[in-house]
Motif scaffolding. Structure first.
Motif, PDB file in Angstrom:
ATOM      1  N   ARG A 114       1.399  -2.941  10.273  1.00  0.00           N
ATOM      2  CA  ARG A 114       0.862  -3.774   9.133  1.00  0.00           C
ATOM      3  C   ARG A 114      -0.590  -3.275   8.759  1.00  0.00           C
ATOM      4  N   GLU A 118      -2.016  -1.847   5.436  1.00  0.00           N
ATOM      5  CA  GLU A 118      -3.272  -2.243   4.878  1.00  0.00           C
ATOM      6  C   GLU A 118      -4.502  -1.652   4.795  1.00  0.00           C
ATOM      7  N   LYS A 128      -7.938  -9.798  -0.800  1.00  0.00           N
ATOM      8  CA  LYS A 128      -6.991 -10.020   0.440  1.00  0.00           C
ATOM      9  C   LYS A 128      -5.684 -10.591   0.174  1.00  0.00           C
ATOM     10  N   ARG A 131      -3.771  -8.287  -1.077  1.00  0.00           N
ATOM     11  CA  ARG A 131      -3.371  -7.006   0.168  1.00  0.00           C
ATOM     12  C   ARG A 131      -2.041  -7.420   0.819  1.00  0.00           C
ATOM     13  N   ARG A 132      -2.023  -8.919   1.057  1.00  0.00           N
ATOM     14  CA  ARG A 132      -1.017  -9.289   1.925  1.00  0.00           C
ATOM     15  C   ARG A 132       0.340  -9.106   1.094  1.00  0.00           C
ATOM     16  N   GLU A 133       0.275  -9.647  -0.184  1.00  0.00           N
ATOM     17  CA  GLU A 133       1.379  -9.440  -0.982  1.00  0.00           C
ATOM     18  C   GLU A 133       2.082  -7.811  -1.116  1.00  0.00           C
ATOM     19  N   GLU A 136       3.439  -7.032   2.345  1.00  0.00           N
ATOM     20  CA  GLU A 136       4.757  -7.586   2.803  1.00  0.00           C
ATOM     21  C   GLU A 136       6.009  -6.810   1.854  1.00  0.00           C
TER      22      GLU A 136
END
Ligand SMILES: Nc1ncnc2c1ncn2[C@@H]1O[C@H](COP(=O)(O)OP(=O)(O)OP(=O)(O)O)[C@@H](O)[C@H]1O
Ligand SMILES: [Mg+2]
Lengths: 285, 276
Positions: A114, A118, A128, A131-133, A136
């Motif tokens: 991850r 990232e 943020k 980024r997570r999106e 994933e």
């Protein structure tokens, strides 16, 4: 060079041409070496239109990696110029990502999967939530959602290569450069990764330049195949792959047209190795 | 031995050792026991003079006795403090200089011969300078400790900063990492194994120099105690204190190794396999 058959939707000829995504003009690279300069690339001119998938094949040592590094802004060409969406490339451009051949070494071993995906996004300044999106989505796209918290060295070679691809895809580049990315994985994994890359290319609006030494792979993947000559390298031949857009490991490879194209490309490479700098006949329709 | 089968299975998993081989830790313990038995036997059988080397059985009670008094622990504390503080200063200086010099090839070449000249100077040769500057103050000890351990760490940092995988470097460049991000996410983790090796070597040297300085200059600590015991003819006490310094050395080494295992879990040498 005979003009390869073009799909009807590509305009070429008179009238204003759309700006190419990647424009390479007279690219020349000579490594200074130690008193004995090595001319890796003599003279390359080609362009990639927006959203194209182009494969580059050529004999070993003909300067494919050199070409890629010049395109990625990691190395300055000795002469000639590279333009990305109309802007000259002088350093690594913002909307370009590279997948290196040495995937095991290009991932940061001290970071989790991850974090590897990232980190470039953090450096890019992506927020943020976004980024997570992206992390994933891209991990899901390569089928590694379950391995997000593992370290790269806990994964198999093919999985590591998928992490490298996910990292490049998450970066949302306009141009994706890949340097013999599947040279070191087994045939089965390779087929899966090929389909993965084509799938990603079709879903995202990205232009792909894919370097390989495998003719079958080039014909299977690309819309166009550029054949480089042996060093000192020039563009020896170019062919449009007029296979149906929907490619399938079994059916496409059984297609007589596929066999024809690969036989032709194979002959071109043999000719390149023999160092005959004269263009020959392309495959007949 | 009843524990042997269990020990063997866990060993086979990590190192693939031959089934007949005993556990390394057991071997080590056995070796230490033999050593202690020899120590006990040598003066008793008259092999060595008991006045120069008292048997273990005379040293242990002395050690227990000393360890129950505050003076002993103050001396241990002084020695650990001098070595630890000196090591910390050396580490900070070596990191700052090593990263600066190591990442500029010209600077590195420019300083190489000077480093090669300064590095082999034994720290003890600086004792007169230390005394001249700081007399028996703790700073005398610090000067020697810092000088000796600095080079150990500095050289490792230089190697570490130079040993960055070009593929990792190019990856970082192609993703447009800035200078700060390169240092933090590329150079620092790549150099970390070297830094920790430097710390391990530097810690051993720091302890040696701390004791030496205290012994020769007379600044407070275990070294000074050894000197005092020797002057007073308390030979078992001398050995009790020497044992203490040895134990400190072992503790430091075990500590840094544990740190290495924790911090470098990702490193091929720690995870016990070849890199891909
Ligand atoms: N850093 C360098 N310094 C000097 N010469 C170099 C350097 N890198 C590559 N070369 C030379 O340039 C030529 C092209 O190398 P390059 O790595 O680009 O080939 P390639 O087409 O990628 O080969 P392969 O298919 O084997 O990966 C080779 O002759 C090589 O020896
Ligand atoms: Mg290459």
């Amino acid at each position: 060079m005979p003009e390869p058959a073009l799909p009807p939707d590509t305009s070429q000829g008179s009238g204003p041409m759309p700006e190419p995504m990647l424009d390479v003009v007279g690219l020349h690279k000579t490594y200074p070496g130690d008193g004995r300069p090595v001319e890796a690339v003599r003279d390359l001119t080609f362009r990639l239109e927006h959203g194209e998938f182009v494969c580059v094949v050529g004999p070993s040592g003909c300067g494919k990696t050199t070409l890629l590094k010049c395109l990625a802004g990691l190395m300055a060409p000795t002469s000639g110029r590279v333009e990305l969406a109309g802007r000259p490339v002088t350093g690594p451009p913002a909307d370009l990502a590279v997948v290196f051949q040495e995937y095991g070494r290009s991932l940061f071993p001290w970071l989790t999967v991850r974090a590897n995906v990232e980190l470039p996004l953090i450096e890019k300044g992506t927020g943020k939530a976004r980024r997570r999106e992206l992390v994933e989505e891209s991990l899901a796209a390569v089928g590694l959602s379950g391995s997000a918290d593992a370290h790269p060295w806990q994964l198999s070679g093919g999985m590591q290569q998928r992490v490298a691809i996910a990292r490049a895809v998450a970066y949302e580049p306009a141009v994706l450069l890949m340097d013999e990315p599947f040279a070191a994985v087994d045939a089965q994994t390779r087929g899966d990764l090929e389909d993965l890359v084509r799938d990603i290319w079709r879903r995202l609006d990205v232009t792909v330049l894919f370097v390989t030494h495998d003719i079958d792979e080039a014909v299977y993947l690309g819309q166009r195949v550029l054949v480089l000559s042996a060093a000192p390298t020039v563009l020896q031949e170019e062919v449009r792959v007029d296979l149906p857009e929907e490619r399938d490991q079994l059916d496409t490879r059984k297609d007589p047209r596929f066999a024809e194209l690969r036989a032709w490309a194979y002959a071109e490479i043999q000719r390149a190795k023999a160092d005959v700098h004269r263009s020959g006949a392309g495959p007949r329709e | 031995m009843t524990a042997a089968p269990a020990a063997r299975t866990s060993d086979a998993r990590t190192s693939g050792a031959a089934p007949a081989a005993a556990h390394p830790a057991l071997l080590g313990t056995a070796g230490a026991l033999v050593f202690l038995a020899l120590w006990e036997a040598a003066p008793r059988t008259g092999l060595v003079d008991a006045r120069a080397l008292p048997p273990l059985s005379a040293v242990v009670p002395e050690l227990v006795d000393r360890a129950s008094g505050a003076a002993y622990w103050i001396a241990v504390g002084d020695t650990v403090a001098a070595a630890g503080l000196g090591l910390a200063i050396a580490l900070a200086a070596a990191l700052a200089l090593g990263f600066a010099v190591g990442s500029v090839p010209v600077l590195r070449a420019y300083t190489a011969s000077t480093v090669e000249f300064l590095r082999p100077i034994p720290s003890v040769a600086l004792i007169p300078v230390a005394v001249l500057l700081y007399a028996t103050d703790i700073r005398s000890t610090l000067l020697l400790v810092v000088y000796a351990s600095f080079w150990q760490i500095y050289i490792q940092v230089l190697y570490g900063v130079a040993d960055i995988d070009p593929v990792v470097e190019q990856t970082a460049r192609s993703f447009r990492f800035g200078r700060a991000a390169r240092v933090r996410h590329v150079i620092w983790p790549s150099a970390l194994p070297y830094v920790l090796t430097g710390v391990r070597l530097g810690a051993a040297v720091a302890l040696i120099l701390a004791v030496t300085a205290q012994l020769v200059i007379g600044s407070p600590g275990l070294g000074k105690q050894i000197q005092a015991a020797q002057a007073g003819g308390a030979v078992p006490a001398v050995y009790a204190l020497i044992l203490t310094t040895g134990a400190l050395g072992v503790l430091v080494n075990v500590g840094v190794r544990a740190l290495e295992r924790r911090v470098l879990r990702w490193h091929p040498a720690v995870r016990g396999e070849a890199p891909v």
